[in-house]
Design a protein around this motif. Structure first.
Motif, mmCIF file in Angstrom:
data_model
loop_
_atom_site.group_PDB
_atom_site.id
_atom_site.type_symbol
_atom_site.label_atom_id
_atom_site.label_comp_id
_atom_site.label_asym_id
_atom_site.label_seq_id
_atom_site.Cartn_x
_atom_site.Cartn_y
_atom_site.Cartn_z
ATOM 1 N N GLU A 148 0.745 -1.392 0.204
ATOM 2 C CA GLU A 148 -0.185 -0.211 -0.537
ATOM 3 C C GLU A 148 1.095 1.521 0.255
ATOM 4 O O GLU A 148 1.711 1.192 0.506
ATOM 5 C CB GLU A 148 -0.864 0.423 1.281
ATOM 6 N N ASP A 149 0.652 2.312 -0.810
ATOM 7 C CA ASP A 149 1.548 3.141 -0.805
ATOM 8 C C ASP A 149 0.800 4.495 -0.645
ATOM 9 O O ASP A 149 -0.162 4.560 -0.967
ATOM 10 C CB ASP A 149 1.228 3.539 -2.753
ATOM 11 N N TRP A 150 1.579 5.319 0.556
ATOM 12 C CA TRP A 150 0.569 6.049 1.123
ATOM 13 C C TRP A 150 0.763 7.330 0.821
ATOM 14 O O TRP A 150 -0.101 8.588 1.080
ATOM 15 C CB TRP A 150 0.754 6.683 2.622
ATOM 16 N N GLY A 151 1.495 7.729 -0.437
ATOM 17 C CA GLY A 151 1.753 8.531 -1.331
ATOM 18 C C GLY A 151 1.957 10.234 -0.621
ATOM 19 O O GLY A 151 1.958 11.512 -1.411
ATOM 20 N N ILE A 152 3.235 10.064 0.238
ATOM 21 C CA ILE A 152 3.360 11.258 1.409
ATOM 22 C C ILE A 152 4.553 11.487 0.797
ATOM 23 O O ILE A 152 5.692 11.716 0.485
ATOM 24 C CB ILE A 152 3.328 10.775 2.600
ATOM 25 N N GLU A 153 4.783 13.136 0.726
ATOM 26 C CA GLU A 153 5.613 13.938 0.000
ATOM 27 C C GLU A 153 7.011 14.093 0.711
ATOM 28 O O GLU A 153 6.751 14.083 1.889
ATOM 29 C CB GLU A 153 5.392 15.676 -0.088
ATOM 30 N N ASP A 154 8.349 13.911 0.355
ATOM 31 C CA ASP A 154 9.373 13.581 1.229
ATOM 32 C C ASP A 154 9.569 15.043 1.474
ATOM 33 O O ASP A 154 9.889 16.201 0.929
ATOM 34 C CB ASP A 154 10.583 13.384 0.031
ATOM 35 N N PRO A 155 10.181 15.300 3.257
ATOM 36 C CA PRO A 155 9.749 16.620 3.652
ATOM 37 C C PRO A 155 11.520 16.888 3.281
ATOM 38 O O PRO A 155 11.779 18.247 3.957
ATOM 39 C CB PRO A 155 9.602 16.528 4.896
ATOM 40 N N ALA A 156 12.649 16.428 3.442
ATOM 41 C CA ALA A 156 14.289 17.138 2.857
ATOM 42 C C ALA A 156 13.794 17.691 2.301
ATOM 43 O O ALA A 156 13.632 18.056 1.087
ATOM 44 C CB ALA A 156 14.456 15.555 2.708
ATOM 45 N N GLY A 157 15.160 19.157 2.973
ATOM 46 C CA GLY A 157 15.237 20.010 2.145
ATOM 47 C C GLY A 157 14.543 21.208 2.380
ATOM 48 O O GLY A 157 14.380 21.955 2.405
ATOM 49 N N LYS A 158 13.005 20.314 3.090
ATOM 50 C CA LYS A 158 12.234 21.749 3.481
ATOM 51 C C LYS A 158 12.432 22.037 4.625
ATOM 52 O O LYS A 158 12.815 21.507 5.656
ATOM 53 C CB LYS A 158 10.573 20.822 3.129
ATOM 54 N N SER A 159 11.102 23.031 4.765
ATOM 55 C CA SER A 159 11.383 24.032 6.249
ATOM 56 C C SER A 159 10.192 23.185 7.120
ATOM 57 O O SER A 159 10.070 22.103 7.627
ATOM 58 C CB SER A 159 10.141 24.703 6.566
ATOM 59 N N ILE A 160 10.842 23.270 8.600
ATOM 60 C CA ILE A 160 10.429 22.540 9.704
ATOM 61 C C ILE A 160 8.220 22.662 9.188
ATOM 62 O O ILE A 160 8.120 22.111 10.469
ATOM 63 C CB ILE A 160 11.489 23.267 11.238
ATOM 64 N N GLU A 161 8.697 23.822 9.302
ATOM 65 C CA GLU A 161 6.730 23.675 8.841
ATOM 66 C C GLU A 161 6.447 22.388 8.557
ATOM 67 O O GLU A 161 5.400 21.780 8.815
ATOM 68 C CB GLU A 161 6.151 25.792 8.580
ATOM 69 N N LYS A 162 7.229 22.013 7.126
ATOM 70 C CA LYS A 162 6.734 20.919 6.497
ATOM 71 C C LYS A 162 6.819 19.565 6.917
ATOM 72 O O LYS A 162 5.879 18.677 6.632
ATOM 73 C CB LYS A 162 7.553 21.219 5.017
ATOM 74 N N PHE A 163 7.934 19.383 7.574
ATOM 75 C CA PHE A 163 8.116 19.431 8.352
ATOM 76 C C PHE A 163 7.082 18.576 10.058
ATOM 77 O O PHE A 163 6.842 17.075 10.097
ATOM 78 C CB PHE A 163 9.540 18.514 9.372
ATOM 79 N N ARG A 164 6.543 19.345 10.188
ATOM 80 C CA ARG A 164 5.173 19.234 11.107
ATOM 81 C C ARG A 164 4.266 18.671 10.849
ATOM 82 O O ARG A 164 3.048 18.009 11.402
ATOM 83 C CB ARG A 164 5.544 20.880 12.338
#
Length: 130
Positions: free
Chosen positions: A95-111
């Motif tokens: 099953e693929d959840w299709g969740i965006e990779d947050p690498a290189g993005k802001s702390i807000e994106k990680f949250r």
């Protein structure tokens, strides 16, 4: 005991967060995570955003996915790496959840990604523990 395997390419953020949430929430199942091209370490921002919700993943280490992991898993969930050349987990029902990779993005994106993973894992735990 049922087992879930969370997979992403580097096993440094999304799959590590999913494993930690699952193992904290589940009573009758366990999770592990792995990657197809593991990073040298867990992403420091993933460590930080998980610490914000009381989960310490600072000692976690990215791992290479193995056939044994795939064969032992009752469920395999990829975090958005469902491409044939990068994610061999597709050799088993996946099953693929299709969740965006947050690498290189802001702390807000990680949250934002952390909360999306938390919600998905809560639903998975509920489903598996019925």
């Amino acid at each position: 005991m049922k087992k879930v395997l969370f997979v992403c390419v580097e096993n440094s953020a999304r799959s590590q967060m999913a494993e930690a949430f699952f193992n904290k929430m589940a009573k009758s199942a366990r999770a592990e995570s792995a990657g197809t091209k593991p990073a040298a370490a867990v992403n420091p921002m993933a460590v930080e955003v998980m610490r914000e919700v009381g989960i310490d993943i600072s000692a976690a280490k990215p791992k290479m996915i193995t056939r044994e992991m795939l064969e032992a898993a009752d469920r395999v969930i990829t975090m958005g790496c469902i491409s044939g050349e990068l994610c061999p987990a597709t050799l088993v029902p996946t099953e693929d959840w299709g969740i965006e990779d947050p690498a290189g993005k802001s702390i807000e994106k990680f949250r934002e990604i952390r909360e999306l993973i938390r919600i998905r894992v809560e639903k998975l735990v509920e489903e598996m523990e019925r």
